[in-house]
Write a protein that holds these residues in place. Structure first.
Motif, PDB file in Angstrom:
ATOM      1  N   GLU A   1       6.238  12.823   0.717  1.00 23.20           N
ATOM      2  CA  GLU A   1       5.903  14.065   1.235  1.00 23.20           C
ATOM      3  C   GLU A   1       7.316  14.914   1.059  1.00 23.20           C
ATOM      4  O   GLU A   1       8.055  14.450   1.516  1.00 23.20           O
ATOM      5  CB  GLU A   1       5.455  13.987   2.484  1.00 23.20           C
ATOM      6  CG  GLU A   1       4.204  13.311   2.695  1.00 23.20           C
ATOM      7  CD  GLU A   1       3.859  13.333   4.221  1.00 23.20           C
ATOM      8  OE1 GLU A   1       4.464  14.027   5.153  1.00 23.20           O
ATOM      9  OE2 GLU A   1       2.899  12.294   4.575  1.00 23.20           O
TER      10      GLU A   1
ATOM     11  N   HIS B   1      10.832   4.362   5.639  1.00 18.57           N
ATOM     12  CA  HIS B   1      10.795   4.940   7.093  1.00 18.57           C
ATOM     13  C   HIS B   1      11.936   5.981   7.639  1.00 18.57           C
ATOM     14  O   HIS B   1      12.343   5.499   8.365  1.00 18.57           O
ATOM     15  CB  HIS B   1      10.460   3.811   8.140  1.00 18.57           C
ATOM     16  CG  HIS B   1       9.542   2.960   7.798  1.00 18.57           C
ATOM     17  ND1 HIS B   1       8.007   3.350   7.786  1.00 18.57           N
ATOM     18  CD2 HIS B   1       9.287   1.596   7.347  1.00 18.57           C
ATOM     19  CE1 HIS B   1       7.052   2.426   7.732  1.00 18.57           C
ATOM     20  NE2 HIS B   1       7.843   1.198   7.400  1.00 18.57           N
TER      21      HIS B   1
ATOM     22  N   LYS C   1       0.880  -1.026  -0.031  1.00 18.41           N
ATOM     23  CA  LYS C   1      -0.073  -0.031   0.086  1.00 18.41           C
ATOM     24  C   LYS C   1       0.790   1.402  -0.014  1.00 18.41           C
ATOM     25  O   LYS C   1       0.915   1.854   1.002  1.00 18.41           O
ATOM     26  CB  LYS C   1      -0.884   0.002   1.209  1.00 18.41           C
ATOM     27  CG  LYS C   1      -2.049  -1.059   1.231  1.00 18.41           C
ATOM     28  CD  LYS C   1      -2.966  -0.926   2.291  1.00 18.41           C
ATOM     29  CE  LYS C   1      -3.837  -2.119   2.412  1.00 18.41           C
ATOM     30  NZ  LYS C   1      -4.770  -2.231   3.537  1.00 18.41           N
ATOM     31  N   PRO C   2       1.560   1.435  -1.213  1.00 16.64           N
ATOM     32  CA  PRO C   2       2.618   2.611  -0.997  1.00 16.64           C
ATOM     33  C   PRO C   2       1.847   3.945  -1.010  1.00 16.64           C
ATOM     34  O   PRO C   2       0.663   4.057  -1.495  1.00 16.64           O
ATOM     35  CB  PRO C   2       2.971   2.565  -2.363  1.00 16.64           C
ATOM     36  CG  PRO C   2       2.466   1.666  -3.322  1.00 16.64           C
ATOM     37  CD  PRO C   2       1.533   0.663  -2.212  1.00 16.64           C
ATOM     38  N   LYS C   3       2.427   5.038  -0.328  1.00 18.17           N
ATOM     39  CA  LYS C   3       1.819   6.189  -0.252  1.00 18.17           C
ATOM     40  C   LYS C   3       2.457   7.345  -1.035  1.00 18.17           C
ATOM     41  O   LYS C   3       3.729   7.004  -1.365  1.00 18.17           O
ATOM     42  CB  LYS C   3       1.712   6.764   1.252  1.00 18.17           C
ATOM     43  CG  LYS C   3       0.993   5.677   2.361  1.00 18.17           C
ATOM     44  CD  LYS C   3       1.438   6.224   3.719  1.00 18.17           C
ATOM     45  CE  LYS C   3       0.565   5.279   4.539  1.00 18.17           C
ATOM     46  NZ  LYS C   3       0.853   5.632   6.079  1.00 18.17           N
ATOM     47  N   LYS C   4       1.948   8.364  -1.182  1.00 23.13           N
ATOM     48  CA  LYS C   4       2.714   9.247  -1.960  1.00 23.13           C
ATOM     49  C   LYS C   4       3.734   9.980  -1.177  1.00 23.13           C
ATOM     50  O   LYS C   4       3.654  10.059  -0.111  1.00 23.13           O
ATOM     51  CB  LYS C   4       1.511  10.612  -2.330  1.00 23.13           C
ATOM     52  CG  LYS C   4       1.204  11.352  -1.276  1.00 23.13           C
ATOM     53  CD  LYS C   4       0.338  12.626  -1.815  1.00 23.13           C
ATOM     54  CE  LYS C   4      -0.302  13.375  -0.755  1.00 23.13           C
ATOM     55  NZ  LYS C   4      -0.980  14.415  -1.019  1.00 23.13           N
TER      56      LYS C   4
ATOM     57  N   ASN D   1       9.371   9.538   3.973  1.00 22.18           N
ATOM     58  CA  ASN D   1       8.909   8.530   3.297  1.00 22.18           C
ATOM     59  C   ASN D   1       8.344   7.537   4.282  1.00 22.18           C
ATOM     60  O   ASN D   1       9.326   7.003   5.271  1.00 22.18           O
ATOM     61  CB  ASN D   1      10.269   7.891   2.620  1.00 22.18           C
ATOM     62  CG  ASN D   1       9.569   6.516   1.920  1.00 22.18           C
ATOM     63  OD1 ASN D   1       8.441   6.281   1.697  1.00 22.18           O
ATOM     64  ND2 ASN D   1      10.746   5.522   1.339  1.00 22.18           N
ATOM     65  N   ASP D   2       6.976   7.517   4.386  1.00 18.49           N
ATOM     66  CA  ASP D   2       6.541   6.615   5.382  1.00 18.49           C
ATOM     67  C   ASP D   2       6.071   5.298   4.900  1.00 18.49           C
ATOM     68  O   ASP D   2       5.309   4.312   5.356  1.00 18.49           O
ATOM     69  CB  ASP D   2       5.016   7.293   5.945  1.00 18.49           C
ATOM     70  CG  ASP D   2       5.319   8.429   6.817  1.00 18.49           C
ATOM     71  OD1 ASP D   2       6.273   8.580   7.474  1.00 18.49           O
ATOM     72  OD2 ASP D   2       4.673   9.221   6.518  1.00 18.49           O
ATOM     73  N   ASN D   3       6.632   4.826   3.637  1.00 25.44           N
ATOM     74  CA  ASN D   3       6.502   3.591   2.940  1.00 25.44           C
ATOM     75  C   ASN D   3       7.407   2.508   3.533  1.00 25.44           C
ATOM     76  O   ASN D   3       8.259   2.761   4.349  1.00 25.44           O
ATOM     77  CB  ASN D   3       6.468   3.720   1.586  1.00 25.44           C
ATOM     78  CG  ASN D   3       5.602   4.671   0.832  1.00 25.44           C
ATOM     79  OD1 ASN D   3       4.335   4.154   0.942  1.00 25.44           O
ATOM     80  ND2 ASN D   3       5.850   5.731   0.259  1.00 25.44           N
TER      81      ASN D   3
END
Length: 217
Positions: A62, A132, A57-60, A97-99
């Motif tokens: 920031e 992370h 579930k990759p996020k965009k 990067n929260d992925n």
């Protein structure tokens, strides 16, 4: 005794069967099998990638303009209807990067403008960011005696001398790609749009307002 002539002995011909088409059929069959095999492998790889993407579930990405420091501001009238602008602005960006996977950024360029007029540009080199993590990147936009004419020069001189506040706009596009199991996603682009107000007398930042235009794939 009279001998009988052997009828048709001198006119005999050898008859060969027509060439067989089995070789061509085998070649076409092999090509068809290879095509089906490659199609199956491609669909299998696509299915694996989709499963991984759904699991991760990759996020965009920031990318935020965190700090702005005014190093130098110089506004000088040259004639009654023109003026030159010189300034140096240091900008600190924070990439988050929260992925669960890494993000690869390409080189990004930012422009600083006054009332829609480009004054100067700055660049942030490309880099890879692990999962992370937060990384801070610094760049300096330098403007060296850019000339403004007529109405724009009058507005700038009024903003600087009367209001002691010059409003500038910082815009740029940040391109990134998400890496999953060695595969790179299509390019994801985030547009950064910030308005900053600076004080020519104090050589300092007054305010900063930033927005993001969203994603464009």
């Amino acid at each position: 005794m009279t001998s009988r002539p052997i009828s048709g002995a001198s006119h005999s011909h050898s008859h060969y069967p027509p060439p067989s088409s089995s070789a061509g059929a085998s070649f076409r069959g092999c090509c068809c099998c290879l095509f089906l095999l490659f199609s199956f492998l491609a669909l299998l790889v696509l299915a694996v990638v989709l499963v991984v993407v759904l699991a991760v579930k990759p996020k965009k990405p920031e990318f935020e303009l965190q700090q702005v420091a005014v190093q130098y501001v110089g506004i000088n009238p040259t004639t009654a209807s023109s003026a030159t602008v010189s300034l140096a602005v240091r900008m600190l960006f924070a990439a988050r990067n929260d992925n669960k996977v890494g993000i690869k950024y390409r080189e990004s360029r930012f422009s600083i403008m006054y009332r829609g007029i480009p004054l100067g540009r700055g660049a942030v080199p490309g880099f890879y960011q692990p999962a992370h993590s937060v990384r801070r990147i610094e760049t300096i936009i330098a403007v060296d005696r850019v000339s403004l004419l007529q109405a724009d020069a009058a507005d700038l001189l009024r903003d600087a001398s009367l209001n002691d506040r010059v409003e500038l706009r910082v815009v740029g596009d940040v391109g990134a790609k998400i890496r999953i199991l060695g595969f790179t996603s299509p390019g994801v682009q985030v547009s950064v749009d910030c308005t900053i107000g600076i004080s020519p007398r104090k050589q300092s930042l007054i305010y900063k307002q930033c927005g993001f235009d969203g994603l464009a794939v």
